[in-house]
Design a protein around this motif. Structure first.
Motif, PDB file in Angstrom:
ATOM      1  N   SER A   1     -14.226 -29.687 -48.418  1.00 41.03           N
ATOM      2  CA  SER A   1     -14.948 -29.336 -49.420  1.00 41.03           C
ATOM      3  C   SER A   1     -16.428 -30.174 -49.589  1.00 41.03           C
ATOM      4  O   SER A   1     -17.395 -30.135 -49.842  1.00 41.03           O
ATOM      5  CB  SER A   1     -14.401 -28.845 -50.684  1.00 41.03           C
ATOM      6  OG  SER A   1     -13.795 -29.913 -51.106  1.00 41.03           O
ATOM      7  N   LEU A   2     -15.949 -31.550 -49.628  1.00 41.27           N
ATOM      8  CA  LEU A   2     -16.777 -32.656 -49.492  1.00 41.27           C
ATOM      9  C   LEU A   2     -17.838 -32.281 -48.339  1.00 41.27           C
ATOM     10  O   LEU A   2     -19.229 -32.524 -48.782  1.00 41.27           O
ATOM     11  CB  LEU A   2     -16.103 -33.989 -49.518  1.00 41.27           C
ATOM     12  CG  LEU A   2     -17.157 -35.191 -49.435  1.00 41.27           C
ATOM     13  CD1 LEU A   2     -17.714 -35.137 -50.897  1.00 41.27           C
ATOM     14  CD2 LEU A   2     -16.475 -36.518 -49.502  1.00 41.27           C
ATOM     15  N   ALA A   3     -17.711 -32.140 -47.464  1.00 43.53           N
ATOM     16  CA  ALA A   3     -18.605 -31.753 -46.267  1.00 43.53           C
ATOM     17  C   ALA A   3     -19.253 -30.899 -46.584  1.00 43.53           C
ATOM     18  O   ALA A   3     -20.747 -30.801 -46.628  1.00 43.53           O
ATOM     19  CB  ALA A   3     -17.959 -31.555 -44.855  1.00 43.53           C
ATOM     20  N   GLY A   4     -19.053 -29.577 -47.027  1.00 44.34           N
ATOM     21  CA  GLY A   4     -19.893 -28.540 -47.541  1.00 44.34           C
ATOM     22  C   GLY A   4     -20.725 -28.911 -48.649  1.00 44.34           C
ATOM     23  O   GLY A   4     -22.189 -28.403 -48.867  1.00 44.34           O
ATOM     24  N   ALA A   5     -20.102 -29.725 -49.548  1.00 49.80           N
ATOM     25  CA  ALA A   5     -21.150 -30.333 -50.679  1.00 49.80           C
ATOM     26  C   ALA A   5     -22.193 -31.171 -50.412  1.00 49.80           C
ATOM     27  O   ALA A   5     -23.317 -30.989 -50.893  1.00 49.80           O
ATOM     28  CB  ALA A   5     -20.020 -30.734 -51.889  1.00 49.80           C
ATOM     29  N   ILE A   6     -22.012 -32.004 -49.347  1.00 45.80           N
ATOM     30  CA  ILE A   6     -22.935 -32.820 -48.954  1.00 45.80           C
ATOM     31  C   ILE A   6     -24.197 -31.951 -48.171  1.00 45.80           C
ATOM     32  O   ILE A   6     -25.270 -32.322 -48.335  1.00 45.80           O
ATOM     33  CB  ILE A   6     -22.427 -33.732 -48.086  1.00 45.80           C
ATOM     34  CG1 ILE A   6     -21.546 -34.974 -48.901  1.00 45.80           C
ATOM     35  CG2 ILE A   6     -23.560 -34.766 -47.228  1.00 45.80           C
ATOM     36  CD1 ILE A   6     -20.856 -35.850 -48.217  1.00 45.80           C
ATOM     37  N   TYR A   7     -23.428 -30.974 -47.348  1.00 40.47           N
ATOM     38  CA  TYR A   7     -24.638 -30.146 -46.445  1.00 40.47           C
ATOM     39  C   TYR A   7     -25.512 -29.292 -47.454  1.00 40.47           C
ATOM     40  O   TYR A   7     -26.714 -29.516 -47.174  1.00 40.47           O
ATOM     41  CB  TYR A   7     -23.589 -29.102 -45.706  1.00 40.47           C
ATOM     42  CG  TYR A   7     -24.283 -28.282 -44.916  1.00 40.47           C
ATOM     43  CD1 TYR A   7     -24.988 -28.586 -43.925  1.00 40.47           C
ATOM     44  CD2 TYR A   7     -24.262 -26.922 -45.243  1.00 40.47           C
ATOM     45  CE1 TYR A   7     -25.828 -27.558 -43.041  1.00 40.47           C
ATOM     46  CE2 TYR A   7     -24.994 -26.059 -44.407  1.00 40.47           C
ATOM     47  CZ  TYR A   7     -25.684 -26.249 -43.392  1.00 40.47           C
ATOM     48  OH  TYR A   7     -26.131 -25.536 -42.661  1.00 40.47           O
ATOM     49  N   LEU A   8     -24.809 -28.754 -48.532  1.00 40.63           N
ATOM     50  CA  LEU A   8     -25.865 -28.177 -49.380  1.00 40.63           C
ATOM     51  C   LEU A   8     -26.685 -29.134 -50.156  1.00 40.63           C
ATOM     52  O   LEU A   8     -28.012 -28.777 -50.483  1.00 40.63           O
ATOM     53  CB  LEU A   8     -24.980 -27.278 -50.395  1.00 40.63           C
ATOM     54  CG  LEU A   8     -24.294 -26.053 -49.831  1.00 40.63           C
ATOM     55  CD1 LEU A   8     -23.397 -25.399 -50.667  1.00 40.63           C
ATOM     56  CD2 LEU A   8     -25.184 -25.089 -49.094  1.00 40.63           C
ATOM     57  N   ASP A   9     -26.133 -30.222 -50.631  1.00 36.81           N
ATOM     58  CA  ASP A   9     -27.041 -31.351 -51.367  1.00 36.81           C
ATOM     59  C   ASP A   9     -28.082 -31.875 -50.462  1.00 36.81           C
ATOM     60  O   ASP A   9     -29.313 -32.147 -51.046  1.00 36.81           O
ATOM     61  CB  ASP A   9     -26.142 -32.237 -51.931  1.00 36.81           C
ATOM     62  CG  ASP A   9     -26.860 -33.026 -53.009  1.00 36.81           C
ATOM     63  OD1 ASP A   9     -27.207 -32.675 -54.147  1.00 36.81           O
ATOM     64  OD2 ASP A   9     -26.913 -34.130 -52.713  1.00 36.81           O
ATOM     65  N   CYS A  10     -28.062 -32.071 -49.090  1.00 34.39           N
ATOM     66  CA  CYS A  10     -29.028 -32.468 -48.563  1.00 34.39           C
ATOM     67  C   CYS A  10     -29.890 -31.554 -47.663  1.00 34.39           C
ATOM     68  O   CYS A  10     -30.559 -31.785 -46.700  1.00 34.39           O
ATOM     69  CB  CYS A  10     -28.362 -33.655 -47.521  1.00 34.39           C
ATOM     70  SG  CYS A  10     -27.544 -32.704 -46.154  1.00 34.39           S
ATOM     71  N   ASP A  11     -29.757 -30.387 -48.219  1.00 35.60           N
ATOM     72  CA  ASP A  11     -30.717 -29.384 -47.750  1.00 35.60           C
ATOM     73  C   ASP A  11     -30.465 -28.880 -46.512  1.00 35.60           C
ATOM     74  O   ASP A  11     -31.360 -28.825 -45.383  1.00 35.60           O
ATOM     75  CB  ASP A  11     -32.268 -29.729 -47.706  1.00 35.60           C
ATOM     76  CG  ASP A  11     -32.787 -29.894 -49.167  1.00 35.60           C
ATOM     77  OD1 ASP A  11     -32.239 -29.085 -49.926  1.00 35.60           O
ATOM     78  OD2 ASP A  11     -33.611 -30.658 -49.510  1.00 35.60           O
ATOM     79  N   MET A  12     -28.984 -28.925 -45.981  1.00 32.08           N
ATOM     80  CA  MET A  12     -28.432 -28.535 -44.976  1.00 32.08           C
ATOM     81  C   MET A  12     -28.870 -29.444 -43.646  1.00 32.08           C
ATOM     82  O   MET A  12     -28.986 -28.939 -42.751  1.00 32.08           O
ATOM     83  CB  MET A  12     -28.573 -27.099 -44.610  1.00 32.08           C
ATOM     84  CG  MET A  12     -28.227 -25.977 -45.849  1.00 32.08           C
ATOM     85  SD  MET A  12     -28.811 -24.299 -45.267  1.00 32.08           S
ATOM     86  CE  MET A  12     -28.261 -23.587 -46.913  1.00 32.08           C
ATOM     87  N   ASP A  13     -29.036 -30.822 -43.938  1.00 33.76           N
ATOM     88  CA  ASP A  13     -29.390 -31.619 -42.781  1.00 33.76           C
ATOM     89  C   ASP A  13     -28.040 -32.129 -42.295  1.00 33.76           C
ATOM     90  O   ASP A  13     -27.368 -32.971 -42.825  1.00 33.76           O
ATOM     91  CB  ASP A  13     -30.153 -32.907 -43.230  1.00 33.76           C
ATOM     92  CG  ASP A  13     -30.779 -33.604 -42.239  1.00 33.76           C
ATOM     93  OD1 ASP A  13     -30.087 -33.700 -41.135  1.00 33.76           O
ATOM     94  OD2 ASP A  13     -31.708 -34.324 -42.697  1.00 33.76           O
TER      95      ASP A  13
END
Length: 282
Positions: free
Chosen positions: A169-181
């Motif tokens: 879930s941390l990976a998913g959170a970072i993915y969304l927070d960094c505009d899917m970069d």
């Protein structure tokens, strides 16, 4: 394991300094802290009234990590065969390794949870981690998750699924927070997983099924899958040496059930070989 008090306010959750410590530890600062809070909110923690629990982010992060690790292995300087690539990915993308890495980085300390049985299970796993260090790939043989049951193996160490979930879930959170970069997500998680990945690539582990079939001293045959309607899963049995030995595994899918049956068989055969070696020495 420290958790937030039950009477804490939502604002206190957002301002809790532990989350700032986590950002510093992983080398990523969230622009929208709600993603970070959600990534560590267990379904039992109803005091967070701003975000949902981590389940949707875990679903997303699982797919993101699977893709990123698969791409890394495919582009690796060593040209692995398809079978080895499959074994490497299975060894690196699983709940046991993710849970172990979560504990290595003390992620359990940030989990917002009010489920006493889960807290106790996490504490036991953390203690095991302290005693043995980071879980290696062979330890997976002795650990089970909620997805798999090795019948007749009461001594198994149960891995809290929640620990692997918050890693994903941390990976998913970072993915969304960094505009899917994906480059940013991989930078963060490669740093977290670097030692584990390099150790795995230097000495690629075999899957339990492949290792069992390659044991020249035994004949191996898996039975047809038995559907378990009441458990929404499957049972698979593996016969060794024309039925002289049989081992079963249960899981929520055929693949998991087959793997757990192979684990059970391998564990017994390894102990048998170890006893023979001991007898020969004495």
């Amino acid at each position: 394991m420290a958790i937030l008090q039950m009477n804490i306010t939502t604002q206190q959750i957002y301002n809790d300094t532990r989350f700032y410590n986590l950002e510093e530890k992983i080398g990523y600062t969230f622009r929208d802290r709600s993603f970070l809070i959600q990534a560590f909110t267990h379904a039992s923690f109803t005091y967070n009234r701003v975000t949902g629990c981590y389940q949707r982010l875990e679903f997303l992060g699982d797919a993101v990590l699977d893709y990123l690790i698969t791409r890394y292995l495919f582009e690796h300087g060593t040209t692995y065969s398809p079978g080895v690539l499959t074994d490497l990915r299975s060894a690196l993308v699983n709940n046991v390794i993710f849970a172990s890495l979560a504990v290595k980085y003390n992620m359990q300390k940030y989990l917002l949870v009010t489920a006493p049985p889960l807290i106790s299970m996490i504490e036991r796993f953390v203690e095991l981690h302290k005693q043995k260090g980071e879980v290696n790939f062979n330890d997976d043989m002795f650990m089970v998750t909620e997805d798999e049951v090795i019948e007749g193996a009461e001594e198994d160490v149960e891995v809290p699924k929640a620990l692997g979930d918050i890693f994903e879930s941390l990976a998913g959170a970072i993915y969304l927070d960094c505009d899917m970069d994906l480059r940013i997500v991989w930078r963060v998680f490669y740093d977290i997983m670097k030692e584990t990945i390099e150790r795995c690539c230097r000495n690629p582990p075999q899957s339990p099924i492949r290792e069992l079939f390659e044991m020249k001293s035994h004949k191996v045959r898996f039975t047809k899958v038995e559907r378990l309607i009441e458990k929404s899963g499957a049972r698979v049995t593996v016969d060794i040496d024309n039925g002289k030995l049989s081992f079963s595994g249960v899981g929520r899918s055929y693949r998991i059930a087959k793997t757990t049956a192979a684990k059970n068989a391998l564990r017994y055969l390894r102990s048998l070989d170890a006893n023979k070696e001991q007898e020969q020495k004495s």
